[in-house]
Write a protein that holds these residues in place. Sequence first.
Motif, PDB file in Angstrom:
ATOM      1  N   PHE A  67      -6.710  -5.659  18.619  1.00 20.09           N
ATOM      2  CA  PHE A  67      -6.793  -5.692  17.155  1.00 20.09           C
ATOM      3  C   PHE A  67      -5.502  -5.152  16.552  1.00 20.09           C
ATOM      4  N   ALA A  68      -5.168  -5.660  15.384  1.00 21.72           N
ATOM      5  CA  ALA A  68      -4.009  -5.168  14.646  1.00 21.72           C
ATOM      6  C   ALA A  68      -4.335  -5.156  13.166  1.00 21.72           C
ATOM      7  N   ILE A  69      -3.689  -4.254  12.471  1.00 26.31           N
ATOM      8  CA  ILE A  69      -3.913  -4.125  11.035  1.00 26.31           C
ATOM      9  C   ILE A  69      -2.604  -4.397  10.305  1.00 26.31           C
ATOM     10  N   SER A  70      -2.712  -5.022   9.185  1.00 27.10           N
ATOM     11  CA  SER A  70      -1.526  -5.262   8.361  1.00 27.10           C
ATOM     12  C   SER A  70      -1.954  -5.304   6.902  1.00 27.10           C
ATOM     13  N   ARG A  71      -0.996  -5.305   6.014  1.00 21.15           N
ATOM     14  CA  ARG A  71      -1.346  -5.306   4.597  1.00 21.15           C
ATOM     15  C   ARG A  71      -0.297  -6.067   3.805  1.00 21.15           C
ATOM     16  N   ASP A  72      -0.733  -6.598   2.710  1.00 21.01           N
ATOM     17  CA  ASP A  72       0.139  -7.278   1.766  1.00 21.01           C
ATOM     18  C   ASP A  72      -0.042  -6.560   0.437  1.00 21.01           C
ATOM     19  N   ASN A  73       0.911  -5.701   0.119  1.00 15.17           N
ATOM     20  CA  ASN A  73       0.762  -4.883  -1.072  1.00 15.17           C
ATOM     21  C   ASN A  73       0.747  -5.718  -2.348  1.00 15.17           C
ATOM     22  N   ALA A  74       1.529  -6.787  -2.357  1.00  8.11           N
ATOM     23  CA  ALA A  74       1.574  -7.630  -3.548  1.00  8.11           C
ATOM     24  C   ALA A  74       0.207  -8.252  -3.833  1.00  8.11           C
ATOM     25  N   LYS A  75      -0.532  -8.531  -2.775  1.00  5.29           N
ATOM     26  CA  LYS A  75      -1.861  -9.116  -2.926  1.00  5.29           C
ATOM     27  C   LYS A  75      -2.955  -8.063  -2.897  1.00  5.29           C
ATOM     28  N   LYS A  76      -2.585  -6.799  -2.721  1.00  2.00           N
ATOM     29  CA  LYS A  76      -3.552  -5.715  -2.615  1.00  2.00           C
ATOM     30  C   LYS A  76      -4.572  -6.022  -1.523  1.00  2.00           C
ATOM     31  N   THR A  77      -4.100  -6.523  -0.422  1.00  2.22           N
ATOM     32  CA  THR A  77      -4.986  -6.989   0.637  1.00  2.22           C
ATOM     33  C   THR A  77      -4.632  -6.363   1.971  1.00  2.22           C
ATOM     34  N   LEU A  78      -5.652  -5.908   2.672  1.00  2.78           N
ATOM     35  CA  LEU A  78      -5.546  -5.362   4.012  1.00  2.78           C
ATOM     36  C   LEU A  78      -6.139  -6.383   4.971  1.00  2.78           C
ATOM     37  N   TYR A  79      -5.503  -6.574   6.112  1.00  2.00           N
ATOM     38  CA  TYR A  79      -5.980  -7.549   7.087  1.00  2.00           C
ATOM     39  C   TYR A  79      -6.318  -6.867   8.409  1.00  2.00           C
TER      40      TYR A  79
END
Length: 123
Positions: A67-79
């Motif tokens: 598993f890995a975690i990432s985020r897109d701050n511009a979209k306010k989204t965590l994956y």
Amino acid sequence: QVQLVESGGGSVQAGGSLRLSCTASEYIYSSGCMAWFRQAPGKEREGVLAIDSVGFTTYADSVKGRFAISRDNAKKTLYLEMSNLKPDDTAMYYCAARHGSWCSLDVSGFNYWGQGTQVTVSS
């Protein structure tokens, strides 16, 4: 008040992959901790991954390397990127968040929770 909305759950065969998304109603990444938890039927909720405001990530041993975690701050989204899924990964997955610098996989430390998204892995 922070609102979290998860999506991306589903059914997959063992060895497959899924990506979960968690969209926040507030820009919490810059000052807080966000995490993924999961809860299987009859079991306690357990931490999977957490990421703090500077990108430091904590993994549960059971998901390291898969598993890995990432985020897109511009979209306010965590994956949550999940690969090589196993039947034991079957659970309801929850996104969680909290303000402040504290960040770990302790379920009691989080103030905000999403509604959850189901992941089912068949053998």
